[in-house]
Write an enzyme that holds these catalytic residues in place. Structure first.
Site, PDB file in Angstrom:
ATOM      1  N   TYR A 142       0.960  -1.276   0.034  1.00 56.79           N
ATOM      2  CA  TYR A 142      -0.033  -0.057  -0.043  1.00 56.79           C
ATOM      3  C   TYR A 142       0.916   1.317   0.100  1.00 56.79           C
ATOM      4  O   TYR A 142       0.335   2.375  -0.585  1.00 56.79           O
ATOM      5  CB  TYR A 142      -0.917  -0.107   1.094  1.00 56.79           C
ATOM      6  CG  TYR A 142      -2.186  -0.689   0.902  1.00 56.79           C
ATOM      7  CD1 TYR A 142      -2.209  -1.870   0.628  1.00 56.79           C
ATOM      8  CD2 TYR A 142      -3.599  -0.035   1.272  1.00 56.79           C
ATOM      9  CE1 TYR A 142      -3.746  -2.436   0.351  1.00 56.79           C
ATOM     10  CE2 TYR A 142      -4.714  -0.321   0.922  1.00 56.79           C
ATOM     11  CZ  TYR A 142      -4.849  -1.870   0.813  1.00 56.79           C
ATOM     12  OH  TYR A 142      -5.832  -2.438   0.567  1.00 56.79           O
ATOM     13  N   LYS A 192       3.260 -15.394   2.024  1.00 60.57           N
ATOM     14  CA  LYS A 192       3.308 -15.994   0.706  1.00 60.57           C
ATOM     15  C   LYS A 192       4.902 -16.146   0.995  1.00 60.57           C
ATOM     16  O   LYS A 192       5.692 -15.820   0.220  1.00 60.57           O
ATOM     17  CB  LYS A 192       3.049 -15.439  -0.244  1.00 60.57           C
ATOM     18  CG  LYS A 192       1.467 -15.385  -0.589  1.00 60.57           C
ATOM     19  CD  LYS A 192       0.840 -16.875  -1.305  1.00 60.57           C
ATOM     20  CE  LYS A 192       1.474 -17.063  -2.768  1.00 60.57           C
ATOM     21  NZ  LYS A 192       1.082 -18.252  -2.998  1.00 60.57           N
ATOM     22  N   ASP A 224      -2.938 -17.649   0.427  1.00 57.28           N
ATOM     23  CA  ASP A 224      -3.981 -18.565  -0.603  1.00 57.28           C
ATOM     24  C   ASP A 224      -4.534 -19.753   0.284  1.00 57.28           C
ATOM     25  O   ASP A 224      -5.844 -19.768   0.195  1.00 57.28           O
ATOM     26  CB  ASP A 224      -3.238 -18.740  -1.840  1.00 57.28           C
ATOM     27  CG  ASP A 224      -1.936 -19.760  -2.116  1.00 57.28           C
ATOM     28  OD1 ASP A 224      -1.604 -19.874  -0.734  1.00 57.28           O
ATOM     29  OD2 ASP A 224      -1.707 -20.198  -2.759  1.00 57.28           O
ATOM     30  N   ASP A 248      -6.459  -6.861   3.648  1.00 55.57           N
ATOM     31  CA  ASP A 248      -7.670  -6.451   2.921  1.00 55.57           C
ATOM     32  C   ASP A 248      -8.460  -7.649   2.346  1.00 55.57           C
ATOM     33  O   ASP A 248      -9.578  -7.499   2.455  1.00 55.57           O
ATOM     34  CB  ASP A 248      -7.080  -5.320   1.934  1.00 55.57           C
ATOM     35  CG  ASP A 248      -8.307  -4.644   1.051  1.00 55.57           C
ATOM     36  OD1 ASP A 248      -9.068  -4.404   1.819  1.00 55.57           O
ATOM     37  OD2 ASP A 248      -7.955  -4.426  -0.142  1.00 55.57           O
ATOM     38  N   ASP A 252     -12.459  -9.158   3.894  1.00 59.40           N
ATOM     39  CA  ASP A 252     -13.458  -9.255   3.218  1.00 59.40           C
ATOM     40  C   ASP A 252     -14.286 -10.509   2.992  1.00 59.40           C
ATOM     41  O   ASP A 252     -15.272 -10.417   3.316  1.00 59.40           O
ATOM     42  CB  ASP A 252     -13.292  -8.545   1.700  1.00 59.40           C
ATOM     43  CG  ASP A 252     -13.821  -7.075   1.639  1.00 59.40           C
ATOM     44  OD1 ASP A 252     -13.711  -6.536   2.721  1.00 59.40           O
ATOM     45  OD2 ASP A 252     -13.881  -6.770   0.456  1.00 59.40           O
TER      46      ASP A 252
HETATM   47  C1  IPM Z   1     -10.667  -1.370   3.540  1.00 62.68           C
HETATM   48  C2  IPM Z   1     -10.814  -0.481   2.209  1.00 62.68           C
HETATM   49  C3  IPM Z   1      -9.763   0.463   2.236  1.00 62.68           C
HETATM   50  C4  IPM Z   1      -8.399  -0.470   1.995  1.00 62.68           C
HETATM   51  C5  IPM Z   1      -9.940   1.181   0.777  1.00 62.68           C
HETATM   52  C6  IPM Z   1     -11.063   2.193   0.912  1.00 62.68           C
HETATM   53  C7  IPM Z   1      -8.477   2.335   0.738  1.00 62.68           C
HETATM   54  O1  IPM Z   1     -10.823  -1.468   1.301  1.00 62.68           O
HETATM   55  O2  IPM Z   1     -10.591  -0.489   4.408  1.00 62.68           O
HETATM   56  O3  IPM Z   1     -10.533  -2.562   3.521  1.00 62.68           O
HETATM   57  O4  IPM Z   1      -7.944  -0.860   0.687  1.00 62.68           O
HETATM   58  O5  IPM Z   1      -7.825  -0.460   2.829  1.00 62.68           O
HETATM   59 MG    MG Z   2     -11.029  -3.553   2.015  1.00 65.27          MG
END
Ligand code: IPM
Ligand code: MG
Length: 367
Positions: A142, A192, A224, A248, A252
């Site tokens: 990042y 990884k 993975d 990230d 999710d």
């Molecule tokens: C998260 C989001 C952020 C990230 C974006 C909005 C920059 O996806 O907080 O998970 O990628 O970290």
């Molecule tokens: Mg995210």
């Protein structure tokens, strides 16, 4: 002594409407529990860009550095897609994370009993699920340099750099071990190491830090395989620690195991300030959801639960945090559902503010 301070940054899309419900909760704790905050509010993301031409004004950044905790709604929206990368709404959030040095991002994935049917996985795979992902938040691909899009020969090349120092890995690992000690004493580290040198170093440093926590059962997985195991049998995990990008993605994935992204809070923590509290920013895991913004359809629970995390991690009010979490649980058990938690045709969903009111009523009943 002055009251602890909270900076509220509602941001874009559904951010302002879910934050309005959190304000009701904050007011309730002030009136009924004597937990009073000095609350201020400011702009972030597209909302800040619209007013100041930047997704985070320097004054707002300075305020965020001074307060005891920041509570953020969400940033982004299609209207801002055309903007230059440097002023996109997301840059405001990333600047907050970087300059406040919030290296430890806690993303719990908890399946509320009332919602176990709602997951896309089988009920027995997710019922009772309670895991915590610790995502490193201030480094890795990042932020690594070099980065950019350059010309090479007759074509362009996009470059990002995965870079981790030992100390960056160590502090993230340490925060994960500390959490594991307070939970089920199991930690799985994901990287990884089979293809990335940064992964090899990650594994070495985490193993080294683990020597300070002999009670914690440490394991390692390639990220993975970790994704696969998270969907196969997520209850094998307690705490997971991983880097910024893998975190990230995996968070999710873990979020959706629980049925709805609209339920999940997060805390981003840094080093302790002079008063002993960690630098901290709390935000729901969901985004700005522009497709439903302004319609009263959004689920405020993730943002409300982010405030519960603030009570626990910034203000040492674990009992009050539990009170709030239980109130949300009760509301769900009573069948109150925003649209994201409904798949039955013909049932009218609760609006954003009805959900907030129901949580306040459940808090009231908890007295
Ligand atoms: C998260 C989001 C952020 C990230 C974006 C909005 C920059 O996806 O907080 O998970 O990628 O970290
Ligand atoms: Mg995210």
């Amino acid at each position: 002594m002055s009251n602890p301070s909270l900076l509220i940054l509602p941001g874009d899309g559904i951010g302002p409407e879910v934050m309005a419900e959190v304000r009701k909760i904050i007011d309730w704790f002030g009136a009924k529990r004597g937990v009073v905050f000095d609350v201020s509010e400011d702009l972030v993301g597209g909302a800040a860009y619209d007013k100041h031409g930047t997704p985070l004004h320097d004054d707002t950044m300075a305020k965020a550095q001074e307060v005891d905790a920041v509570l953020l709604g969400a940033v982004g929206g299609p209207k801002y897609d055309v903007l230059d990368f440097s002023v996109k709404p997301e840059r405001g959030l990333l600047r907050l994370r970087k300059e406040m040095d919030l290296y430890s991002n806690l993303r719990p994935a908890q399946c509320f009993d009332a919602l176990a049917d709602f997951s896309s996985l089988k009920k027995d795979v997710v019922a009772g699920l309670d895991i915590m992902i610790v995502r490193e938040l201030t480094s890795g691909v990042y932020f690594g340099e070099p980065r950019g899009i350059i010309e090479e020969g007759n074509e362009r090349v996009g470059i990002n750099t995965q870079r981790y120092t030992e100390s960056e890995i160590e502090r993230a690992a340490r925060s994960a071990f500390e959490l594991a000690m307070k939970r089920g004493k199991k930690l799985c580290s994901m990287e990884k190491a089979n293809v990335m040198e940064s992964g090899i170093l990650w594994r070495e440093v985490v193993t080294e830090v683990g020597k300070d926590y002999p009670e914690v059962e440490l394991s390692h997985m390639y990220a993975d395989a970790g994704a696969m195991q998270l969907t196969r049998w997520p209850k094998q995990f307690d705490v997971i620690v991983t880097d910024n990008l893998f975190g990230d993605l995996l968070s999710d994935l873990a979020a959706m195991l629980t049925g709805s992204l609209g339920m999940l809070p997060s805390a981003s923590l840094g080093a302790p300030m002079a008063n002993g509290r960690p630098k901290a920013l709390y935000e729901p895991v969901h985004g700005s959801a522009p497709d439903i913004a302004g319609q009263g359809k959004a689920n405020p629970c993730a943002c409300i639960l982010s405030f519960a995390m603030a009570l626990r991690y910034s203000f040492d009010l674990g009992d009050e945090a539990t009170r709030l979490e239980k109130a949300v649980e009760k509301v769900l058990a009573d069948g109150v559902r925003t649209a994201d938690l409904l798949n039955e045709e013909g049932r009218t969903p609760a609006s954003t503010s009805e959900m907030g009111d129901a949580v306040v009523a459940a808090l009231e009943a908890s007295l």
